[in-house]
Design a protein around this motif. Structure first.
Motif, short mmCIF file in Angstrom:
data_model
loop_
_atom_site.label_atom_id
_atom_site.label_comp_id
_atom_site.label_asym_id
_atom_site.label_seq_id
_atom_site.Cartn_x
_atom_site.Cartn_y
_atom_site.Cartn_z
N GLY A 149 -32.73 60.43 77.17
CA GLY A 149 -33.79 60.85 78.08
C GLY A 149 -34.36 62.23 77.78
O GLY A 149 -35.13 62.76 78.57
N GLY A 150 -33.98 62.82 76.65
CA GLY A 150 -34.52 64.12 76.24
C GLY A 150 -34.05 65.26 77.13
O GLY A 150 -32.98 65.20 77.74
N ASP A 151 -34.88 66.32 77.21
CA ASP A 151 -34.53 67.52 77.97
C ASP A 151 -34.19 67.23 79.43
O ASP A 151 -33.26 67.82 79.98
N ALA A 152 -34.95 66.33 80.05
CA ALA A 152 -34.70 66.04 81.46
C ALA A 152 -33.26 65.53 81.65
O ALA A 152 -32.56 65.96 82.57
N GLU A 153 -32.81 64.64 80.79
CA GLU A 153 -31.45 64.11 80.90
C GLU A 153 -30.42 65.14 80.48
O GLU A 153 -29.32 65.19 81.03
N GLU A 154 -30.76 65.97 79.53
CA GLU A 154 -29.81 66.99 79.06
C GLU A 154 -29.50 68.01 80.14
O GLU A 154 -28.39 68.51 80.24
N TRP A 155 -30.48 68.34 80.96
CA TRP A 155 -30.33 69.38 81.98
C TRP A 155 -30.02 68.82 83.37
O TRP A 155 -29.71 69.59 84.27
N THR A 156 -30.13 67.52 83.57
CA THR A 156 -29.92 66.92 84.89
C THR A 156 -28.63 66.12 84.89
O THR A 156 -28.48 65.19 84.10
N THR A 211 -27.12 71.34 92.67
CA THR A 211 -28.48 71.44 93.20
C THR A 211 -29.33 72.35 92.31
O THR A 211 -28.94 73.50 92.04
N PRO A 212 -30.48 71.87 91.85
CA PRO A 212 -31.36 72.74 91.07
C PRO A 212 -31.75 73.99 91.86
O PRO A 212 -32.02 73.93 93.06
N VAL A 213 -31.72 75.12 91.19
CA VAL A 213 -32.03 76.41 91.80
C VAL A 213 -33.52 76.67 91.64
O VAL A 213 -34.05 76.65 90.52
N GLU A 214 -34.18 76.90 92.74
CA GLU A 214 -35.61 77.22 92.68
C GLU A 214 -35.79 78.71 92.58
O GLU A 214 -35.03 79.47 93.19
N PRO A 215 -36.69 79.18 91.79
CA PRO A 215 -37.74 78.46 91.08
C PRO A 215 -37.36 78.05 89.66
O PRO A 215 -38.21 77.66 88.87
N LEU A 216 -36.07 78.12 89.31
CA LEU A 216 -35.64 77.86 87.94
C LEU A 216 -35.78 76.39 87.55
O LEU A 216 -36.10 76.07 86.42
N GLY A 217 -35.45 75.50 88.48
CA GLY A 217 -35.60 74.07 88.22
C GLY A 217 -34.40 73.39 87.60
O GLY A 217 -34.47 72.21 87.26
N TRP A 218 -33.28 74.09 87.43
CA TRP A 218 -32.07 73.49 86.88
C TRP A 218 -30.88 73.95 87.72
O TRP A 218 -30.93 74.97 88.39
N SER A 219 -29.81 73.16 87.64
CA SER A 219 -28.59 73.50 88.38
C SER A 219 -27.59 74.19 87.46
O SER A 219 -27.65 74.03 86.24
N PRO A 220 -26.65 74.94 88.04
CA PRO A 220 -25.62 75.55 87.19
C PRO A 220 -24.85 74.50 86.37
O PRO A 220 -24.56 74.72 85.20
N LEU A 221 -24.55 73.36 86.98
CA LEU A 221 -23.84 72.32 86.25
C LEU A 221 -24.72 71.71 85.15
O LEU A 221 -24.23 71.36 84.08
N HIS A 253 -26.06 71.16 79.36
CA HIS A 253 -26.94 71.53 78.25
C HIS A 253 -26.16 72.24 77.15
O HIS A 253 -26.31 71.92 75.96
N LEU A 254 -25.29 73.19 77.52
CA LEU A 254 -24.54 73.93 76.51
C LEU A 254 -23.55 73.03 75.77
O LEU A 254 -23.26 73.26 74.59
N GLY A 255 -23.05 71.99 76.42
CA GLY A 255 -22.24 71.01 75.72
C GLY A 255 -23.04 70.31 74.63
O GLY A 255 -22.55 70.11 73.51
N TRP A 256 -24.28 69.96 74.95
CA TRP A 256 -25.16 69.35 73.94
C TRP A 256 -25.48 70.34 72.83
O TRP A 256 -25.55 69.96 71.65
N VAL A 257 -25.67 71.60 73.17
CA VAL A 257 -25.95 72.63 72.16
C VAL A 257 -24.77 72.74 71.18
O VAL A 257 -24.96 72.77 69.96
#
Length: 177
Positions: free
Chosen positions: A90-97, A51-61, A66-70
């Motif tokens: 899908g760019g950043d949205a797909e990388e983080w979701t 679940t995305p953490v508000e107000p951050l907008g991304w989930s721990p997973l 993202h770090l795998g892509w990095v």
């Protein structure tokens, strides 16, 4: 009554205090932060991980993904010049979701696979070795040394593991190491 022995905190995190070789220090601290990433996920439910953490907008997973892509971009595509997909379509949205049909175990396994490949490329190399040409870097003047790449990865992990500290505190109040 005998008092229990006092827990003495480690004086330093990361590699052993007697490690002074720069290559070993960079790889040791990078591994410490990779482990810290996993430690900070421990105890979270699957729902909390996804679940995305508000107000951050991304989930721990999503951060793990993202770090795998990095790792993939900087080590495999960057240092190793492998001919791979470096960014999700899908760019950043797909990388983080994390996609609903992708299990938590799969995200962790994919991340760990990228780390394993990164380790196989970086462990035998010297810090002064330049990135191979043809992947991320096309010309010799663009190609950084392994030392520069590892330093970049280390700061990326330090920053994101700090972000995960904030997310974890927002999720369930857990803080620190």
């Amino acid at each position: 009554m005998q008092q229990p022995p006092e827990q003495v905190p480690a004086l330093l995190d990361g590699p052993a205090v007697d490690v002074s070789d720069a290559h070993e220090l960079l790889l040791g601290y990078l591994e410490w932060y990779r482990d810290a990433l996993m430690r900070k996920l421990d105890g979270l439910s699957d729902d909390q991980l996804r679940t995305p953490v508000e107000p951050l907008g991304w989930s721990p997973l999503g951060l793990v993904q993202h770090l795998g892509w990095v790792e993939r971009r900087w080590v495999r595509w960057g240092f190793g010049a492998e001919d791979i997909v470096a960014y999700p379509p899908g760019g950043d949205a797909e990388e983080w979701t994390v996609a609903a049909n992708t299990s938590t175990a799969q995200v962790i396994a994919d991340y760990q696979a990228e780390v394993a490949v990164a380790n196989s490329l970086t462990a035998p190399a010297l810090l002064g070795d330049k990135a191979r040409l043809g992947g991320r870097f096309k010309t010799p003047d663009q190609a950084p040394s392994l030392g520069r790449i590892l330093f970049h990865l280390l700061q990326e992990y330090a920053r994101h593991v700090g972000h995960l500290d904030v997310a974890r505190e927002l999720i369930d109040g857990q803080t620190g190491e």
